[in-house]
Design an enzyme around this catalytic site. Structure first.
Site, short mmCIF file in Angstrom:
data_model
loop_
_atom_site.label_atom_id
_atom_site.label_comp_id
_atom_site.label_asym_id
_atom_site.label_seq_id
_atom_site.Cartn_x
_atom_site.Cartn_y
_atom_site.Cartn_z
N SER A 196 0.82 -1.21 0.00
CA SER A 196 0.00 0.00 0.00
C SER A 196 0.86 1.26 0.00
O SER A 196 1.73 1.39 -0.85
CB SER A 196 -0.93 -0.06 1.22
N LYS B 118 4.24 2.07 -2.44
CA LYS B 118 4.65 3.28 -3.19
C LYS B 118 6.09 3.58 -2.79
O LYS B 118 6.96 3.89 -3.61
CB LYS B 118 3.76 4.48 -2.82
N TRP C 163 -9.97 0.71 -5.16
CA TRP C 163 -9.37 2.01 -4.80
C TRP C 163 -7.95 2.13 -5.35
O TRP C 163 -7.49 3.21 -5.71
CB TRP C 163 -9.39 2.15 -3.27
N HIS D 84 -7.67 -5.73 -0.26
CA HIS D 84 -6.44 -4.98 -0.04
C HIS D 84 -5.75 -5.53 1.22
O HIS D 84 -6.22 -5.32 2.33
CB HIS D 84 -6.85 -3.52 0.19
C1 GCU Z 1 -5.35 4.86 1.76
C2 GCU Z 1 -4.73 5.66 0.62
C3 GCU Z 1 -3.91 4.76 -0.30
C4 GCU Z 1 -2.91 3.98 0.48
C5 GCU Z 1 -3.58 3.24 1.61
C6 GCU Z 1 -2.64 2.54 2.58
O1 GCU Z 1 -6.31 3.99 1.26
O2 GCU Z 1 -5.78 6.30 -0.05
O3 GCU Z 1 -3.24 5.55 -1.27
O4 GCU Z 1 -2.20 3.09 -0.36
O5 GCU Z 1 -4.33 4.15 2.41
O6 GCU Z 1 -1.48 2.80 2.62
O7 GCU Z 1 -3.13 1.73 3.36
#
Ligand code: GCU
Length: 424
Positions: free
Chosen positions: A262, A266, A353, A403
């Site tokens: 998540s 990134k 998402w 997720h």
């Molecule tokens: C939120 C956010 C995402 C991210 C995620 C996470 O959903 O919008 O961009 O990847 O949190 O890190 O759990």
């Protein structure tokens, strides 16, 4: 001027910039994605076509990297050496005698400010040097396994202050075990190095603390527009851990696999693009600002992420809210920066998402760079069905489910790493 206009003008001044950033509805169906053109991966800013590794590395790669650094994640404004390394624990018979456990603090200091990064390391026994997965955790080292000897931010329970005790929740010991297949890693001959990402920069919109504050010039209280947000700070932290791993005799620092889920996925991609010492990079469900293409605007958009997490990216990146086509890059180019090293992007079927198909397309669109190196790129036109992984030098799977990080994901990553390390 009439009185009513005198009132309207300040109101416009106040709301004008905000309305310009008003976000559009979330795209949830493939059919709603508007046609888009991706910026060219293999044509330089001056129009030269790239066909060789030399031109990629000498011309196009630096352009793309510099754009991501200045406009997207933010530049790291300097360097900082370790102030101190403290080994807190070195246990040869952890996890019921199956693993070695080490706990180490990496401490950075500038004037009165300091940052302490507390690492938890598990290594297989009876190996001269182990390959390791290096990964941030979200909730503290003590959540990744029920092992009662895991320290809480580098301290034993008996040493915690009242305030720290309040934050620490005994019931959460091992609470995230399902995301950390430590047994599978150890059995396959891999170690794990993990640390709470908040150690490097607490995940909140506040630049007064964390690693940023150790780099400020006199009077500075926040990074400048092209300087690092939190994602870049976390990526920097991964490289500092790598500096330490290079000094660890039991770790094979040529086989460090960077993993992130998540927001930390990134981070892993950006860290992998910055630092060629990571031998494999894995992005698990990283979505917007990670592996997913921004121009598709599917699921989370730049305006969502920059509004909800204003501290993650460089301030310059906010300019692209609802304005993705103004970007000279898209996320396929971030993945391409990892070439020729193996890269793995994983999506989950119920993770709209994060735009699973956008993650797939970005990976596929990074393929031309892998081909220039003669590597096995992601050779498929369409996103594969669930649980049908592709493992070349590029890897991809769409896991069935939400997720998350599951045993299924880890099984793929271990297989992928085995395949790569055996062929080298
Ligand atoms: C939120 C956010 C995402 C991210 C995620 C996470 O959903 O919008 O961009 O990847 O949190 O890190 O759990």
């Amino acid at each position: 001027m009439e009185r009513k206009y005198l009132l309207i003008i300040p109101i416009l001044l106040l709301f004008g910039p905000m309305s310009a950033q008003k976000t559009t509805p979330t795209i949830k169906k493939e059919a709603e994605v508007m046609p888009y053109d991706l910026p060219p991966l293999l044509i330089t800013e001056t129009g030269k076509e790239i066909e060789t590794v030399n031109d990629w590395e000498g011309l196009r790669r630096p352009e793309i990297h510099s754009y991501f650094a200045n406009q997207v994640y933010g530049v790291v404004p300097g360097q900082l050496e370790f102030h101190k390394i403290e080994v807190l624990d070195d246990e040869p018979t952890a996890l019921g005698g199956r693993a070695i456990r080490k706990q180490v603090n990496l401490i950075f200091k500038k004037e009165k400010r300091s940052v302490k990064m507390s690492l938890l390391i598990y290594l297989p026994k009876n190996k001269m040097k182990s390959p390791v997965f290096l990964a941030y955790n979200f909730k503290g080292n003590y959540t990744v396994n029920a092992d009662p000897s895991i320290l809480i931010n580098g301290k034993k329970e008996s040493e915690l202050s009242e305030e720290e005790l309040k934050k620490f929740n005994k019931n959460k010991r091992g609470g995230r075990t399902s995301r950390w297949a430590i047994d599978k890693m150890i059995n396959a001959g891999y170690g794990l190095v993990t640390i709470d990402y908040n150690n490097v920069d607490p995940d909140k919109n506040d630049f007064s603390d964390g690693i940023h504050s150790l780099f400020y010039k006199t009077g500075q209280t926040a990074p400048s527009k092209n300087e690092w947000g939190s994602l870049s700070a976390w990526a920097w932290g991964m490289s500092r851990i790598m500096d330490f791993l290079e000094t660890e005799p039991l770790i094979d620092s040529k086989k460090v696999i960077l993993f992130g889920h998540s927001r930390l996925g990134k981070t892993a991609l950006w860290a992998g693009a910055n630092d060629q010492r990571f031998s494999i990079v894995i992005s698990n469900n990283s979505g917007c600002g990670g592996a997913a293409l921004s121009r598709r605007r599917f699921g989370e958009k730049l305006s969502d992420i920059n509004t909800n997490y204003p501290h993650w990216f460089a301030k310059n990146f906010h300019y692209f809210n609802e304005n993705e086509t103004a970007l000279d890059v898209d996320q396929h180019m971030l993945i391409a920066l990892i070439a020729p090293r193996p890269v793995y992007v994983a999506s989950a079927s119920q993770d709209a998402w994060a735009d699973p198909n956008g993650e797939f397309i970005a990976t596929k669109e990074a393929s031309p760079v892998y081909r220039i190196y003669g590597k096995k790129a992601l050779e498929m036109e369409k996103q594969p069905p669930v649980n049908k992984p592709f493992h070349g030098t590029m890897g991809y799977h769409l896991r069935d489910g939400k997720h998350d990080v599951t045993d299924y994901d880890w099984e793929q990553y271990i297989k992928f790493a085995n395949q790569h390390f055996e062929s080298n």
